[in-house]
Scaffold this motif. Structure first.
Motif, mmCIF file in Angstrom:
data_model
loop_
_atom_site.group_PDB
_atom_site.id
_atom_site.type_symbol
_atom_site.label_atom_id
_atom_site.label_comp_id
_atom_site.label_asym_id
_atom_site.label_seq_id
_atom_site.Cartn_x
_atom_site.Cartn_y
_atom_site.Cartn_z
ATOM 1 N N GLU A 1 0.818 -1.218 0.000
ATOM 2 C CA GLU A 1 0.000 0.000 0.000
ATOM 3 C C GLU A 1 0.853 1.271 0.000
ATOM 4 O O GLU A 1 0.417 2.312 -0.487
ATOM 5 N N ARG A 2 2.060 1.199 0.513
ATOM 6 C CA ARG A 2 2.935 2.371 0.562
ATOM 7 C C ARG A 2 3.186 2.952 -0.827
ATOM 8 O O ARG A 2 3.374 4.156 -0.976
ATOM 9 N N PHE A 3 3.178 2.108 -1.832
ATOM 10 C CA PHE A 3 3.426 2.564 -3.204
ATOM 11 C C PHE A 3 2.188 3.235 -3.817
ATOM 12 O O PHE A 3 2.300 3.887 -4.838
ATOM 13 N N GLU A 4 1.017 3.062 -3.218
ATOM 14 C CA GLU A 4 -0.220 3.594 -3.786
ATOM 15 C C GLU A 4 -0.471 5.057 -3.455
ATOM 16 O O GLU A 4 -1.314 5.695 -4.064
ATOM 17 N N TYR A 5 0.253 5.605 -2.497
ATOM 18 C CA TYR A 5 -0.010 6.961 -2.032
ATOM 19 C C TYR A 5 0.870 8.031 -2.672
ATOM 20 O O TYR A 5 0.815 9.183 -2.287
ATOM 21 N N HIS A 6 1.665 7.656 -3.638
ATOM 22 C CA HIS A 6 2.592 8.600 -4.251
ATOM 23 C C HIS A 6 2.684 8.321 -5.747
ATOM 24 O O HIS A 6 2.299 7.260 -6.213
ATOM 25 N N ILE A 7 3.225 9.263 -6.487
ATOM 26 C CA ILE A 7 3.388 9.091 -7.934
ATOM 27 C C ILE A 7 4.789 8.521 -8.182
ATOM 28 O O ILE A 7 5.784 9.070 -7.713
ATOM 29 N N TRP A 8 4.825 7.436 -8.935
ATOM 30 C CA TRP A 8 6.083 6.733 -9.207
ATOM 31 C C TRP A 8 6.346 6.693 -10.708
ATOM 32 O O TRP A 8 5.425 6.595 -11.508
ATOM 33 N N HIS A 9 7.601 6.733 -11.073
ATOM 34 C CA HIS A 9 8.047 6.553 -12.450
ATOM 35 C C HIS A 9 9.107 5.463 -12.433
ATOM 36 O O HIS A 9 9.580 5.072 -11.366
ATOM 37 N N ARG A 10 9.489 4.996 -13.593
ATOM 38 C CA ARG A 10 10.528 3.962 -13.665
ATOM 39 C C ARG A 10 11.759 4.516 -14.362
ATOM 40 O O ARG A 10 11.656 5.239 -15.342
ATOM 41 N N GLY A 11 12.915 4.149 -13.821
ATOM 42 C CA GLY A 11 14.176 4.512 -14.452
ATOM 43 C C GLY A 11 14.492 3.546 -15.578
ATOM 44 O O GLY A 11 13.695 2.650 -15.903
ATOM 45 N N GLN A 12 15.661 3.690 -16.172
ATOM 46 C CA GLN A 12 16.060 2.859 -17.314
ATOM 47 C C GLN A 12 16.113 1.377 -16.979
ATOM 48 O O GLN A 12 15.862 0.540 -17.837
ATOM 49 N N THR A 13 16.425 1.030 -15.728
ATOM 50 C CA THR A 13 16.483 -0.386 -15.349
ATOM 51 C C THR A 13 15.152 -0.891 -14.804
ATOM 52 O O THR A 13 15.069 -2.025 -14.340
ATOM 53 N N GLY A 14 14.117 -0.045 -14.839
ATOM 54 C CA GLY A 14 12.803 -0.451 -14.387
ATOM 55 C C GLY A 14 12.528 -0.225 -12.917
ATOM 56 O O GLY A 14 11.470 -0.587 -12.413
ATOM 57 N N GLN A 15 13.481 0.359 -12.207
ATOM 58 C CA GLN A 15 13.290 0.589 -10.779
ATOM 59 C C GLN A 15 12.418 1.808 -10.534
ATOM 60 O O GLN A 15 12.462 2.784 -11.279
ATOM 61 N N LEU A 16 11.645 1.746 -9.462
ATOM 62 C CA LEU A 16 10.688 2.802 -9.134
ATOM 63 C C LEU A 16 11.366 4.005 -8.476
ATOM 64 O O LEU A 16 12.152 3.853 -7.549
ATOM 65 N N GLN A 17 11.016 5.175 -8.990
ATOM 66 C CA GLN A 17 11.510 6.424 -8.411
ATOM 67 C C GLN A 17 10.309 7.307 -8.111
ATOM 68 O O GLN A 17 9.396 7.427 -8.917
ATOM 69 N N VAL A 18 10.317 7.906 -6.924
ATOM 70 C CA VAL A 18 9.179 8.704 -6.489
ATOM 71 C C VAL A 18 9.285 10.119 -7.054
ATOM 72 O O VAL A 18 10.356 10.722 -7.049
ATOM 73 N N GLU A 19 8.173 10.600 -7.566
ATOM 74 C CA GLU A 19 8.137 11.949 -8.131
ATOM 75 C C GLU A 19 8.380 12.973 -7.024
ATOM 76 O O GLU A 19 7.875 12.829 -5.908
ATOM 77 N N GLY A 20 9.166 14.002 -7.322
ATOM 78 C CA GLY A 20 9.421 15.079 -6.377
ATOM 79 C C GLY A 20 10.675 14.916 -5.551
ATOM 80 O O GLY A 20 11.021 15.809 -4.776
#
Length: 169
Positions: A101-120
């Motif tokens: 659920e922690r991932f549902e409360y923020h905007i995430w994008h993926r880097g070149q290797t597919g890892q999640l990075q939080v917006e901002g």
């Protein structure tokens, strides 16, 4: 042989108190791959060398992220800005949210290797674990950085000092 789970070193609490006097940047480490998706708030993140760019992560061996990080081998270090204290609290387990659920409360994008990075975030460092070992109560990961994105260089950083979140400009 001493049981490390019940016995404490006489300097353990003074060490913790001294380290609480050291301001530290706040990061959320995320990993996503065959072993699943997970994230954790950390301050024990330190640069080792810039050739090649390598960072050290120290995580308590009791943490659920250890086997997931080891298996996935790729991660993203999200350097949090002062306005992202809620993210730090979610991923530190200070709120009732489940790890997913922690991932549902923020905007995430993926880097070149597919890892999640939080917006901002102030910066994103994507890397691959190149070595690891245990020392005392912690597991140490050495992460070679392969992708770096630096964003807002004027925004204040989120820091942890004397067991509280603070802003540093």
């Amino acid at each position: 042989m001493t049981d490390t789970h019940t016995a404490t070193h006489p300097l353990q609490q003074p060490f913790r108190d001294a380290m609480a006097s050291c301001a530290a940047g706040v990061h959320v480490i995320t990993t996503d791959g065959s072993a699943g998706r997970y994230g954790i708030t950390m301050t024990a993140v330190a640069p080792i060398t810039d050739e090649p760019p390598t960072v050290l992560l120290c995580i308590n061996r009791q943490s659920a992220i250890i086997p997931i990080l080891s298996a996935n081998s790729h991660l993203c270090i999200n350097v949090l800005s002062a306005h992202q204290q809620d993210i730090a609290e979610h991923f530190a387990g200070l709120t009732p949210l489940s790890p997913e659920e922690r991932f549902e409360y923020h905007i995430w994008h993926r880097g070149q290797t597919g890892q999640l990075q939080v917006e901002g975030a102030l910066a994103h460092l994507h890397g691959k674990i190149t070595a690891q070992h245990d020392i005392g109560t912690h597991h140490v990961f050495y992460v070679e950085i392969g992708e770096i994105k630096v964003h807002d260089t004027a925004a204040p950083a989120l820091v942890y000092f004397r067991r509280n979140f603070n802003s540093l400009k």
